[in-house]
Design a protein around this motif. Structure first.
Motif, PDB file in Angstrom:
ATOM      1  N   ARG A  71      -6.779 -18.258 -10.873  1.00 15.83           N
ATOM      2  CA  ARG A  71      -5.657 -19.193 -10.831  1.00 15.83           C
ATOM      3  C   ARG A  71      -4.603 -18.716 -11.826  1.00 15.83           C
ATOM      4  O   ARG A  71      -4.931 -18.067 -12.818  1.00 15.83           O
ATOM      5  CB  ARG A  71      -6.097 -20.620 -11.208  1.00 15.83           C
ATOM      6  N   ARG A  72      -3.339 -19.053 -11.563  1.00  7.92           N
ATOM      7  CA  ARG A  72      -2.290 -18.690 -12.506  1.00  7.92           C
ATOM      8  C   ARG A  72      -2.582 -19.298 -13.870  1.00  7.92           C
ATOM      9  O   ARG A  72      -2.888 -20.480 -13.989  1.00  7.92           O
ATOM     10  CB  ARG A  72      -0.933 -19.169 -12.003  1.00  7.92           C
ATOM     11  N   THR A  73      -2.529 -18.472 -14.907  1.00 14.12           N
ATOM     12  CA  THR A  73      -2.839 -18.913 -16.266  1.00 14.12           C
ATOM     13  C   THR A  73      -1.783 -18.371 -17.218  1.00 14.12           C
ATOM     14  O   THR A  73      -1.494 -17.171 -17.214  1.00 14.12           O
ATOM     15  CB  THR A  73      -4.220 -18.411 -16.714  1.00 14.12           C
ATOM     16  N   ALA A  74      -1.207 -19.241 -18.022  1.00 11.36           N
ATOM     17  CA  ALA A  74      -0.219 -18.833 -19.024  1.00 11.36           C
ATOM     18  C   ALA A  74      -0.732 -19.209 -20.404  1.00 11.36           C
ATOM     19  O   ALA A  74      -1.450 -20.202 -20.575  1.00 11.36           O
ATOM     20  CB  ALA A  74       1.125 -19.502 -18.758  1.00 11.36           C
ATOM     21  N   ILE A 108       1.294 -14.289 -18.734  1.00 13.44           N
ATOM     22  CA  ILE A 108       1.002 -15.016 -17.503  1.00 13.44           C
ATOM     23  C   ILE A 108       0.055 -14.149 -16.687  1.00 13.44           C
ATOM     24  O   ILE A 108       0.406 -13.026 -16.304  1.00 13.44           O
ATOM     25  CB  ILE A 108       2.263 -15.330 -16.676  1.00 13.44           C
ATOM     26  N   LYS A 109      -1.126 -14.642 -16.452  1.00 16.65           N
ATOM     27  CA  LYS A 109      -2.109 -13.955 -15.622  1.00 16.65           C
ATOM     28  C   LYS A 109      -2.026 -14.495 -14.191  1.00 16.65           C
ATOM     29  O   LYS A 109      -1.890 -15.687 -13.984  1.00 16.65           O
ATOM     30  CB  LYS A 109      -3.525 -14.189 -16.164  1.00 16.65           C
ATOM     31  N   ASN A 110      -2.127 -13.586 -13.227  1.00 14.65           N
ATOM     32  CA  ASN A 110      -2.096 -13.983 -11.815  1.00 14.65           C
ATOM     33  C   ASN A 110      -0.805 -14.761 -11.519  1.00 14.65           C
ATOM     34  O   ASN A 110      -0.824 -15.934 -11.129  1.00 14.65           O
ATOM     35  CB  ASN A 110      -3.328 -14.815 -11.462  1.00 14.65           C
ATOM     36  N   VAL A 111       0.310 -14.085 -11.696  1.00 11.94           N
ATOM     37  CA  VAL A 111       1.637 -14.706 -11.600  1.00 11.94           C
ATOM     38  C   VAL A 111       1.830 -15.470 -10.293  1.00 11.94           C
ATOM     39  O   VAL A 111       2.399 -16.569 -10.276  1.00 11.94           O
ATOM     40  CB  VAL A 111       2.734 -13.630 -11.753  1.00 11.94           C
ATOM     41  N   ASP A 113       0.037  -9.418 -13.399  1.00  9.67           N
ATOM     42  CA  ASP A 113       0.048  -9.985 -14.749  1.00  9.67           C
ATOM     43  C   ASP A 113       1.274  -9.471 -15.496  1.00  9.67           C
ATOM     44  O   ASP A 113       1.660  -8.309 -15.329  1.00  9.67           O
ATOM     45  CB  ASP A 113      -1.202  -9.580 -15.538  1.00  9.67           C
ATOM     46  N   TYR A 156      -9.460 -15.861 -14.032  1.00  9.22           N
ATOM     47  CA  TYR A 156      -8.043 -15.709 -13.724  1.00  9.22           C
ATOM     48  C   TYR A 156      -7.765 -15.720 -12.220  1.00  9.22           C
ATOM     49  O   TYR A 156      -6.807 -15.107 -11.750  1.00  9.22           O
ATOM     50  CB  TYR A 156      -7.493 -14.435 -14.362  1.00  9.22           C
ATOM     51  N   ASP A 158      -0.437 -16.781  -8.364  1.00 15.93           N
ATOM     52  CA  ASP A 158      -1.507 -17.747  -8.113  1.00 15.93           C
ATOM     53  C   ASP A 158      -2.348 -17.353  -6.900  1.00 15.93           C
ATOM     54  O   ASP A 158      -2.604 -18.163  -6.006  1.00 15.93           O
ATOM     55  CB  ASP A 158      -0.902 -19.139  -7.930  1.00 15.93           C
ATOM     56  N   GLU A 159      -2.792 -16.104  -6.891  1.00 16.82           N
ATOM     57  CA  GLU A 159      -3.588 -15.574  -5.778  1.00 16.82           C
ATOM     58  C   GLU A 159      -5.050 -15.995  -5.938  1.00 16.82           C
ATOM     59  O   GLU A 159      -5.683 -15.705  -6.952  1.00 16.82           O
ATOM     60  CB  GLU A 159      -3.487 -14.050  -5.748  1.00 16.82           C
TER      61      GLU A 159
END
Length: 204
Positions: free
Chosen positions: A193-196, A160-163, A142, A191, A165-166
C-alpha cells in the motif's frame, strides 16, 4: 550474462513446504543485464533486467490443488504438468534507480533526491498451476528526498513507498479443502500500500 540449468530435483527451486514427486526433469535459462551510469557529477543511474524461461519438462502425474479439486478440474486428483512454468518465477523483472546529490556550498547540509522502479511479469505461486494463485504483473515506484549534514553525521529522509498504490501479494496459496474449500490466502508485504513517512538517522 546468459544462464542455462537442467536438474532432476525440484526441491531447491520451490518454496519451503512444497515437494514434488516423480518430476523427471526441470530446466531454466535466462539473461541478466545490469547497467550503472553517472551522466553528471552527483547523478547516478542504475538499471537491471532479467528474463527467465523456467519450466517443468516432465511431470505427468502431478497433484492438484484443493481449489482445483473443489471446482472439479481434476476428477482423478492428478494432472499432467509437463511443460508448465516453475512457480515463483516471473518471466521478466526490471529495476531502475536514480539518485542525485545536490551540494549546497553555503549551507551545512546537502540534498539527496532518489527514485526507483521495480516491475515484474505475472507470476504463478503454486506448483499445481491453479489460476487463482497467479499474481498479475505489477510496477512499484518509490521516491525520496533527504537532508544530509556535512560536518555532523545526520540524515533526515522523507519518502513515499509505492507511489501509485499498487496492490500485490508476495505469495498466494489455497487452504486445504477440509479446512475451507475453495479459499485462498494472500501474504501482503508491508509496502503493498502507498506509505509515506520520515526517517531520522544519526551515526555516532
Amino acid at each position: 550474462q546468459v544462464e542455462s540449468y537442467v536438474d532432476d530435483d525440484l526441491g531447491g527451486l520451490l518454496p519451503a513446504g512444497i515437494r514434488l514427486v516423480n518430476a523427471a526433469e526441470v530446466s531454466t535459462q535466462g539473461i541478466e543485464i545490469d547497467i550503472i551510469s553517472q551522466p553528471l557529477d552527483g547523478w547516478t543511474l542504475t538499471a537491471g533486467f532479467a528474463w527467465t524461461d523456467a519450466s517443468i519438462d516432465d511431470f505427468p502425474s502431478a497433484p492438484c490443488g484443493a481449489g482445483q479439486q473443489f471446482r472439479g478440474e481434476c476428477p482423478d486428483g492428478f494432472q499432467d504438468l509437463s511443460g508448465a512454468t516453475l512457480p515463483t518465477t516471473p518471466e521478466y523483472r526490471l529495476t531502475l534507480a536514480t539518485s542525485y546529490l545536490w551540494e549546497l556550498e553555503n549551507l551545512p547540509f546537502n540534498m539527496i533526491f532518489a527514485g526507483n522502479l521495480r516491475a515484474q511479469d505475472d507470476v504463478q505461486y503454486g506448483i499445481a498451476q491453479d489460476p487463482f494463485t497467479v499474481q498479475d504483473a505489477y510496477t512499484i515506484v518509490d521516491i525520496s528526498a533527504a537532508v544530509a549534514g556535512k560536518q555532523t553525521r545526520y540524515k533526515v529522509t522523507g519518502f513515499i513507498k509505492n507511489v501509485f498504490d499498487e496492490d500485490f501479494a508476495s505469495i498466494i496459496f489455497g487452504n486445504p479443502a477440509a479446512l475451507t474449500p475453495h479459499a485462498y490466502v494472500q501474504l501482503v508485504p508491508k509496502y503493498a500500500r502507498r506509505t509515506a513517512g520520515v526517517e531520522l538517522r544519526y551515526d555516532f
